[in-house]
Design an enzyme around this catalytic site. Structure first.
Site, short mmCIF file in Angstrom:
data_model
loop_
_atom_site.label_atom_id
_atom_site.label_comp_id
_atom_site.label_asym_id
_atom_site.label_seq_id
_atom_site.Cartn_x
_atom_site.Cartn_y
_atom_site.Cartn_z
N GLU A 106 0.85 -1.20 0.00
CA GLU A 106 0.00 0.00 0.00
C GLU A 106 0.88 1.25 0.00
OE1 GLU A 106 -2.57 1.58 -0.48
OE2 GLU A 106 -3.82 2.03 1.27
N ASP A 110 -2.63 6.00 7.07
CA ASP A 110 -2.93 7.28 7.71
C ASP A 110 -3.78 6.98 8.95
OD1 ASP A 110 -3.63 9.93 8.22
OD2 ASP A 110 -4.54 10.32 6.29
N SER A 111 -5.10 7.07 8.86
CA SER A 111 -5.94 6.70 10.01
C SER A 111 -5.88 5.20 10.28
CB SER A 111 -7.39 7.10 9.76
OG SER A 111 -7.97 6.26 8.77
N GLY A 112 -5.56 4.44 9.24
CA GLY A 112 -5.52 2.99 9.36
C GLY A 112 -6.82 2.33 8.91
N LYS A 138 1.99 7.58 8.27
CA LYS A 138 1.67 8.79 9.04
C LYS A 138 1.23 8.33 10.43
CE LYS A 138 0.05 11.72 5.24
NZ LYS A 138 -1.16 12.41 4.70
N ASP A 166 -0.96 10.43 -5.69
CA ASP A 166 -1.51 11.51 -6.52
C ASP A 166 -2.04 12.69 -5.73
OD1 ASP A 166 -3.76 9.90 -5.51
OD2 ASP A 166 -4.97 11.28 -6.73
P1 IMP Z 1 -6.33 5.73 5.89
O1 IMP Z 1 -7.49 4.86 5.55
O2 IMP Z 1 -6.76 6.94 6.67
O3 IMP Z 1 -5.20 5.00 6.56
O4 IMP Z 1 -5.83 6.36 4.54
C1 IMP Z 1 -5.03 5.68 3.65
C2 IMP Z 1 -5.33 6.08 2.24
O5 IMP Z 1 -5.57 7.49 2.13
C3 IMP Z 1 -4.15 5.78 1.38
O6 IMP Z 1 -4.38 4.60 0.67
C4 IMP Z 1 -4.06 6.95 0.44
O7 IMP Z 1 -4.73 6.62 -0.76
C5 IMP Z 1 -4.83 8.05 1.09
N1 IMP Z 1 -3.92 9.08 1.64
C6 IMP Z 1 -3.66 9.33 2.94
N2 IMP Z 1 -2.79 10.35 3.08
C7 IMP Z 1 -2.50 10.75 1.81
C8 IMP Z 1 -1.64 11.78 1.28
O8 IMP Z 1 -0.96 12.53 2.00
N3 IMP Z 1 -1.59 11.88 -0.08
C9 IMP Z 1 -2.33 11.07 -0.90
N4 IMP Z 1 -3.13 10.10 -0.45
C10 IMP Z 1 -3.22 9.95 0.89
MG MG Z 2 -4.89 4.48 -1.43
#
Ligand code: IMP
Ligand code: MG
Length: 189
Positions: A106, A110-112, A138, A166
């Site tokens: 992946e 971020d949040s997971g 992150k 992107d």
């Molecule tokens: P999560 O579900 O919050 O962990 O987010 C993960 C997904 O959010 C990743 O697969 C990315 O596609 C997108 N994402 C999170 N942060 C960024 C960023 O800084 N730039 C681009 N995509 C991000």
């Molecule tokens: Mg993604």
């Protein structure tokens, strides 16, 4: 916005990881994964589209037998530049993963929520093992615990782009990873 995208130099904040550093780290991860899966057969699963460049480079550093499959997920129901964790499967695996060693690749955790969702979904298919390799972490943003087995780099809480990642579907081809000044980006688009 249409076709007239800005030049990234108009909104770049800083280069977080340069091409050379990415190359070295990806090679290290490839070696580590090859070592950890010694004597086993692996299915590498690329999470499209952000994981595309990373997967292509990582798999070329694997020295163990492996096959490749892809999945595409998208999250919906929240801000355009953050993930909500309401995950939709756009493209599912072609492979039946029952009994296989699966490594998910992946771009960012971020949040997971995205990974937690896909892990839960794939576990029901009874793979032999299921691990995760992310390019960027992150850490301080985590809301849902996820076990990430391999991490390329920790990054700060900023919007990042490049090397597969992107902004509005552009800039994935950049060879480095940078943070964006989203105020500037929004202002001129
Ligand atoms: P999560 O579900 O919050 O962990 O987010 C993960 C997904 O959010 C990743 O697969 C990315 O596609 C997108 N994402 C999170 N942060 C960024 C960023 O800084 N730039 C681009 N995509 C991000
Ligand atoms: Mg993604």
């Amino acid at each position: 916005m249409g076709l007239a995208m800005q030049d990234y130099r108009e909104f770049i904040d800083e280069i977080l990881v340069d091409e050379n550093t990415i190359g070295k780290r990806v090679a290290e991860l490839g070696a580590q994964i090859s070592n950890d899966y010694q004597g086993q057969i692996l299915l590498v699963v690329c999470l499209l589209r952000g994981g595309l460049m990373f997967t292509a480079d990582l798999t070329r550093h694997l020295t163990i037998p492996h096959s490749l499959d892809c999945m595409s997920l998208s999250s919906y129901g929240m801000g355009h530049y953050s993930s909500s964790g309401n995950v939709r499967v756009n493209l599912d695996l072609m492979t039946n993963i029952e009994g296989l060693n699966v490594l998910l690749v992946e771009d960012i955790v971020d949040s997971g929520r995205t990974l937690a969702h896909v892990l839960q979904m794939l576990k029901t298919r009874e793979p032999r093992s299921l691990k995760v390799c992310v390019l960027l972490d992150k850490k301080y943003r985590r809301e849902v615990p996820v076990d990430v087995d391999y991490v390329g780099f920790d990054v700060p809480d900023k919007y990042v782009f490049g090397y597969g990642i992107d902004i509005d579907e552009h800039f994935r081809n950049l060879r480095f990873i940078a943070s964006a000044d989203m105020q500037k980006y929004k202002k001129s688009s």
